[in-house]
Design a protein around this motif. Sequence first.
Motif, PDB file in Angstrom:
ATOM      1  N   GLY A 231       0.784  -1.229   0.000  1.00  0.00           N
ATOM      2  CA  GLY A 231       0.000   0.000   0.000  1.00  0.00           C
ATOM      3  C   GLY A 231       0.814   1.275   0.000  1.00  0.00           C
ATOM      4  N   VAL A 232       2.112   1.208   0.337  1.00  0.00           N
ATOM      5  CA  VAL A 232       2.930   2.424   0.377  1.00  0.00           C
ATOM      6  C   VAL A 232       3.517   2.667  -1.011  1.00  0.00           C
ATOM      7  N   VAL A 233       2.909   3.580  -1.727  1.00  0.00           N
ATOM      8  CA  VAL A 233       3.402   3.974  -3.042  1.00  0.00           C
ATOM      9  C   VAL A 233       3.970   5.392  -2.976  1.00  0.00           C
ATOM     10  N   ASN A 234       3.277   6.255  -2.246  1.00  0.00           N
ATOM     11  CA  ASN A 234       3.747   7.624  -2.036  1.00  0.00           C
ATOM     12  C   ASN A 234       4.471   7.710  -0.692  1.00  0.00           C
ATOM     13  N   PHE A 235       5.719   8.149  -0.732  1.00  0.00           N
ATOM     14  CA  PHE A 235       6.518   8.241   0.491  1.00  0.00           C
ATOM     15  C   PHE A 235       6.547   9.652   1.069  1.00  0.00           C
ATOM     16  N   GLY A 236       6.222  10.651   0.266  1.00  0.00           N
ATOM     17  CA  GLY A 236       6.369  12.037   0.695  1.00  0.00           C
ATOM     18  C   GLY A 236       5.494  12.432   1.862  1.00  0.00           C
ATOM     19  N   ASP A 237       4.360  11.767   2.036  1.00  0.00           N
ATOM     20  CA  ASP A 237       3.426  12.148   3.098  1.00  0.00           C
ATOM     21  C   ASP A 237       3.411  11.147   4.247  1.00  0.00           C
ATOM     22  N   LYS A 238       4.455  10.306   4.346  1.00  0.00           N
ATOM     23  CA  LYS A 238       4.462   9.260   5.358  1.00  0.00           C
ATOM     24  C   LYS A 238       5.330   9.641   6.564  1.00  0.00           C
ATOM     25  N   ASP A 239       4.996   9.067   7.714  1.00  0.00           N
ATOM     26  CA  ASP A 239       5.786   9.226   8.930  1.00  0.00           C
ATOM     27  C   ASP A 239       6.912   8.199   8.880  1.00  0.00           C
ATOM     28  N   GLU A 240       8.145   8.662   8.713  1.00  0.00           N
ATOM     29  CA  GLU A 240       9.267   7.745   8.532  1.00  0.00           C
ATOM     30  C   GLU A 240       9.465   6.844   9.736  1.00  0.00           C
ATOM     31  N   GLN A 241       9.370   7.394  10.940  1.00  0.00           N
ATOM     32  CA  GLN A 241       9.572   6.586  12.139  1.00  0.00           C
ATOM     33  C   GLN A 241       8.510   5.506  12.261  1.00  0.00           C
ATOM     34  N   HIS A 242       7.284   5.874  11.930  1.00  0.00           N
ATOM     35  CA  HIS A 242       6.179   4.916  11.986  1.00  0.00           C
ATOM     36  C   HIS A 242       6.455   3.726  11.065  1.00  0.00           C
ATOM     37  N   LEU A 243       6.858   3.997   9.827  1.00  0.00           N
ATOM     38  CA  LEU A 243       7.126   2.921   8.884  1.00  0.00           C
ATOM     39  C   LEU A 243       8.369   2.122   9.275  1.00  0.00           C
ATOM     40  N   ASP A 244       9.377   2.795   9.817  1.00  0.00           N
ATOM     41  CA  ASP A 244      10.565   2.071  10.275  1.00  0.00           C
ATOM     42  C   ASP A 244      10.189   1.046  11.337  1.00  0.00           C
ATOM     43  N   GLU A 245       9.300   1.435  12.255  1.00  0.00           N
ATOM     44  CA  GLU A 245       8.867   0.521  13.303  1.00  0.00           C
ATOM     45  C   GLU A 245       7.988  -0.588  12.730  1.00  0.00           C
ATOM     46  N   LEU A 246       7.120  -0.224  11.816  1.00  0.00           N
ATOM     47  CA  LEU A 246       6.196  -1.193  11.234  1.00  0.00           C
ATOM     48  C   LEU A 246       6.934  -2.288  10.482  1.00  0.00           C
ATOM     49  N   PHE A 247       7.994  -1.884   9.749  1.00  0.00           N
ATOM     50  CA  PHE A 247       8.726  -2.837   8.925  1.00  0.00           C
ATOM     51  C   PHE A 247      10.027  -3.316   9.576  1.00  0.00           C
ATOM     52  N   ALA A 248      10.173  -3.122  10.873  1.00  0.00           N
ATOM     53  CA  ALA A 248      11.398  -3.550  11.561  1.00  0.00           C
ATOM     54  C   ALA A 248      11.593  -5.048  11.379  1.00  0.00           C
ATOM     55  N   ASP A 249      12.822  -5.446  11.088  1.00  0.00           N
ATOM     56  CA  ASP A 249      13.147  -6.856  10.901  1.00  0.00           C
ATOM     57  C   ASP A 249      13.469  -7.475  12.252  1.00  0.00           C
ATOM     58  N   PRO A 250      12.611  -8.367  12.748  1.00  0.00           N
ATOM     59  CA  PRO A 250      12.852  -8.956  14.070  1.00  0.00           C
ATOM     60  C   PRO A 250      14.112  -9.803  14.116  1.00  0.00           C
ATOM     61  N   GLY A 251      14.616 -10.221  12.950  1.00  0.00           N
ATOM     62  CA  GLY A 251      15.792 -11.064  12.922  1.00  0.00           C
ATOM     63  C   GLY A 251      17.080 -10.284  12.929  1.00  0.00           C
ATOM     64  N   GLY A 252      17.012  -8.957  12.910  1.00  0.00           N
ATOM     65  CA  GLY A 252      18.216  -8.147  12.919  1.00  0.00           C
ATOM     66  C   GLY A 252      18.813  -8.029  11.536  1.00  0.00           C
ATOM     67  N   PRO A 253      20.026  -7.481  11.428  1.00  0.00           N
ATOM     68  CA  PRO A 253      20.653  -7.275  10.134  1.00  0.00           C
ATOM     69  C   PRO A 253      20.977  -8.584   9.451  1.00  0.00           C
ATOM     70  N   PRO A 254      20.922  -8.602   8.105  1.00  0.00           N
ATOM     71  CA  PRO A 254      21.191  -9.836   7.383  1.00  0.00           C
ATOM     72  C   PRO A 254      22.627 -10.274   7.524  1.00  0.00           C
TER      73      PRO A 254
END
Length: 317
Positions: A231-254
């Motif tokens: 659903g995220v196509v437009n990034f200009g109107d998004k809360d960056e911190q919110h999306l960072d938390e939403l898409f956080a990788d629980p497994g840590g860095p690859p």
Amino acid sequence: KRQAAEGWLAPASKKGRAKGTGKVGGKAAGKSGGGRGGIPWDPPWDLGVPQTINAFKVLVTDTLCAALLGSQGSVKDQIQQETGTKLVFSNRGDYFPQTSYRVLGVYADDETSILAAFDHIMRRIVELGEEERKAPPLAGPELLGKEYGEYVFRFCVTRRMCTQIIGTAGSVIKKIRQDTGAKVFIENDTFCGHRSARVIGGSDNILNALCQINELVQRECEDPDFVPFAGVVNFGDKDEQHLDELFADPGGPPPGKGGKDAGKDSGKGGKSFGGKALGKNGGKPAEGKNGGGGGALGWSSAAAAAGMAGATGQRHA
């Protein structure tokens, strides 16, 4: 009723399990403050994208965007009709963070339809790349690789998706490279929970690599994270911190090491990624070989997800 009207119900499911908002609402609510019934009233994604099982997000230059749209959307309509996909472009002037690339969401209920759309996109990349070769832009080519006959196909993914494509110690991406002969890289820096990536090579090499990447990605379309991802196509109107938390990788860095030759193999990679990019921890900007964003890791990934309901005409212009 409001959820249905705004078109942000959970995606269609291969197993038919996703009805209403389900797990998606619960997860989003937990990270965004929630709302009635565990559903956030301020969803972090764009409303009105197609409700499909599969999706993939491509990054396109303004010139490539115009070529894919055509006069009054004629080319876009033709691609949709021939491939069975829905194409949704980010709004004019809305670019993936720290780049000059618009986001193109490719939506379908069949993985092969997305591959067919890749073929159309690749054809336009080759055509415009040859134009760049004949009349090089002042800032350098954006669709050409460093070697003759190489082109660049860009897309964006979430951090979690990176770990799925990389494999243990980079085993999966190494196999993709060996099988297809394509160079595939993902940038170090994360913006709004996403990273930009590149596939570089001849057109057939790129399409073969994308075939494997797309297959791996679509295995994960059942994950609830794919709903906001698609659903995220437009990034200009998004809360960056919110999306960072939403898409956080629980497994840590690859795992595995970054590709030491990422800058070398990317052609004009630095310029094509919009110059300076913020350092990994938000500090001093890091630059690649050609002034590009903070270097690229020696792996690749692709992204796919399920979308919401009915495309809006605004995003097609």
